[in-house]
Design a protein around this motif. Structure first.
Motif, mmCIF file in Angstrom:
data_model
loop_
_atom_site.group_PDB
_atom_site.id
_atom_site.type_symbol
_atom_site.label_atom_id
_atom_site.label_comp_id
_atom_site.label_asym_id
_atom_site.label_seq_id
_atom_site.Cartn_x
_atom_site.Cartn_y
_atom_site.Cartn_z
ATOM 1 N N LEU A 22 -2.301 -25.853 53.240
ATOM 2 C CA LEU A 22 -2.502 -25.805 51.794
ATOM 3 C C LEU A 22 -2.670 -27.214 51.231
ATOM 4 N N CYS A 23 -3.755 -27.413 50.486
ATOM 5 C CA CYS A 23 -4.074 -28.681 49.835
ATOM 6 C C CYS A 23 -4.117 -28.436 48.331
ATOM 7 N N MET A 24 -3.527 -29.337 47.562
ATOM 8 C CA MET A 24 -3.448 -29.178 46.116
ATOM 9 C C MET A 24 -4.103 -30.370 45.418
ATOM 10 N N LYS A 25 -4.871 -30.084 44.361
ATOM 11 C CA LYS A 25 -5.540 -31.142 43.598
ATOM 12 C C LYS A 25 -4.699 -31.506 42.378
ATOM 13 N N ARG A 26 -4.335 -32.775 42.300
ATOM 14 C CA ARG A 26 -3.517 -33.291 41.202
ATOM 15 C C ARG A 26 -4.260 -33.204 39.877
ATOM 16 N N THR A 27 -3.495 -33.141 38.797
ATOM 17 C CA THR A 27 -4.086 -33.201 37.461
ATOM 18 C C THR A 27 -4.451 -34.654 37.139
ATOM 19 N N ARG A 28 -5.051 -34.851 35.981
ATOM 20 C CA ARG A 28 -5.363 -36.207 35.531
ATOM 21 C C ARG A 28 -4.056 -36.942 35.256
ATOM 22 N N SER A 29 -4.066 -38.228 35.524
ATOM 23 C CA SER A 29 -2.876 -39.030 35.235
ATOM 24 C C SER A 29 -3.308 -40.395 34.740
ATOM 25 N N ARG A 30 -2.341 -41.184 34.334
ATOM 26 C CA ARG A 30 -2.638 -42.531 33.829
ATOM 27 C C ARG A 30 -3.004 -43.486 34.959
ATOM 28 N N LEU A 102 -0.911 -22.201 39.753
ATOM 29 C CA LEU A 102 -1.315 -23.602 39.585
ATOM 30 C C LEU A 102 -0.745 -24.113 38.261
ATOM 31 N N LEU A 103 0.558 -24.362 38.223
ATOM 32 C CA LEU A 103 1.218 -24.823 37.008
ATOM 33 C C LEU A 103 1.104 -26.327 36.829
ATOM 34 N N ASP A 104 0.920 -27.060 37.926
ATOM 35 C CA ASP A 104 0.925 -28.518 37.874
ATOM 36 C C ASP A 104 -0.245 -29.124 38.654
ATOM 37 N N HIS A 105 -1.219 -28.295 39.018
ATOM 38 C CA HIS A 105 -2.377 -28.755 39.793
ATOM 39 C C HIS A 105 -3.654 -28.144 39.225
ATOM 40 N N LEU A 106 -4.780 -28.787 39.520
ATOM 41 C CA LEU A 106 -6.079 -28.301 39.053
ATOM 42 C C LEU A 106 -6.690 -27.262 39.981
ATOM 43 N N ASP A 107 -6.402 -27.367 41.277
ATOM 44 C CA ASP A 107 -7.051 -26.497 42.259
ATOM 45 C C ASP A 107 -6.229 -26.477 43.537
ATOM 46 N N SER A 108 -6.562 -25.533 44.396
ATOM 47 C CA SER A 108 -5.932 -25.449 45.713
ATOM 48 C C SER A 108 -6.972 -25.008 46.726
ATOM 49 N N LYS A 109 -6.755 -25.395 47.967
ATOM 50 C CA LYS A 109 -7.634 -24.980 49.068
ATOM 51 C C LYS A 109 -6.786 -24.822 50.317
ATOM 52 N N TRP A 110 -7.133 -23.829 51.108
ATOM 53 C CA TRP A 110 -6.565 -23.663 52.442
ATOM 54 C C TRP A 110 -7.613 -24.178 53.421
ATOM 55 N N LEU A 111 -7.287 -25.224 54.164
ATOM 56 C CA LEU A 111 -8.244 -25.816 55.094
ATOM 57 C C LEU A 111 -7.669 -25.902 56.496
ATOM 58 N N ASP A 117 -10.161 -34.020 56.171
ATOM 59 C CA ASP A 117 -10.877 -35.248 55.805
ATOM 60 C C ASP A 117 -11.988 -35.022 54.790
ATOM 61 N N SER A 118 -12.327 -33.770 54.504
ATOM 62 C CA SER A 118 -13.412 -33.484 53.560
ATOM 63 C C SER A 118 -12.985 -33.672 52.104
ATOM 64 N N LEU A 119 -11.700 -33.865 51.851
ATOM 65 C CA LEU A 119 -11.191 -34.010 50.486
ATOM 66 C C LEU A 119 -10.868 -35.471 50.167
ATOM 67 N N LYS A 120 -10.824 -35.777 48.869
ATOM 68 C CA LYS A 120 -10.443 -37.114 48.402
ATOM 69 C C LYS A 120 -8.935 -37.106 48.133
ATOM 70 N N TRP A 121 -8.166 -37.547 49.112
ATOM 71 C CA TRP A 121 -6.708 -37.521 49.074
ATOM 72 C C TRP A 121 -6.145 -38.749 48.365
ATOM 73 N N THR A 122 -4.906 -38.615 47.866
ATOM 74 C CA THR A 122 -4.183 -39.806 47.434
ATOM 75 C C THR A 122 -4.008 -40.675 48.680
ATOM 76 N N ASP A 123 -3.887 -41.969 48.495
ATOM 77 C CA ASP A 123 -3.793 -42.859 49.654
ATOM 78 C C ASP A 123 -2.568 -42.576 50.521
ATOM 79 N N ALA A 124 -1.432 -42.270 49.896
ATOM 80 C CA ALA A 124 -0.221 -41.984 50.669
ATOM 81 C C ALA A 124 -0.399 -40.714 51.504
ATOM 82 N N ASP A 125 -0.978 -39.683 50.908
ATOM 83 C CA ASP A 125 -1.190 -38.438 51.649
ATOM 84 C C ASP A 125 -2.230 -38.632 52.760
ATOM 85 N N LYS A 126 -3.236 -39.452 52.486
ATOM 86 C CA LYS A 126 -4.245 -39.746 53.511
ATOM 87 C C LYS A 126 -3.593 -40.451 54.705
ATOM 88 N N LYS A 127 -2.713 -41.397 54.411
ATOM 89 C CA LYS A 127 -1.994 -42.101 55.476
ATOM 90 C C LYS A 127 -1.124 -41.106 56.264
#
Length: 136
Positions: A22-30, A102-111, A117-127
């Motif tokens: 399960l992959c979750m897309k974060r909302t907009r942030s500062r 999806l109370l705190d995320h924009l989208d979800s995907k099961w991959l 690697d097809s998604l644009k991850w946060t750097d920490a999650d990518k690491k």
């Protein structure tokens, strides 16, 4: 003398179901470097909480969903421009790949793991993904 700030301890759930993650897309942030990027669900560990308790609480708050928290997979430290984090990943399971909100995320995907690697991850999650790929 410069004040040393401890990294924030954050737990994340690598939720596996039927061979997919399960992959979750974060909302907009500062912070543009994490805004609308993908992540594993989870959040900050509050004072007095165990990692397990924090992960169950965060998934309930963000998704209104029950998961089963399993073994610790890995830990990493990551420094963003405005904050640093100590990220701890746990292998988790669920009864179904449906039923969460999806109370705190924009989208979800099961991959599949090879599709992550097809998604644009946060750097920490990518690491974290890179580390988990090494340990497979």
């Amino acid at each position: 003398m410069e004040k040393i700030i401890q990294p924030t301890r954050v737990v994340c759930a690598v939720i596996e179901h039927n061979g997919k993650i399960l992959c979750m897309k974060r909302t907009r942030s500062r912070f543009p470097y994490i805004s609308e990027h993908w992540e594993f669900p989870g959040g900050k560990v509050e004072e007095g909480e165990s990692d397990h308790e924090a992960l169950l609480r965060e998934i309930q708050e963000e998704m209104r969903w029950d998961i089963f928290v399993g073994k610790k997979l890995a830990e990493i430290d990551y420094e963003y421009p405005d904050f640093s984090t100590h990220l701890v990943a746990y292998l988790c399971r669920c009864d179904s790949d449906e039923g969460f909100l999806l109370l705190d995320h924009l989208d979800s995907k099961w991959l599949a793991p090879e599709e992550l690697d097809s998604l644009k991850w946060t750097d920490a999650d990518k690491k974290m993904i890179e580390m988990l790929s090494i340990e497979r």
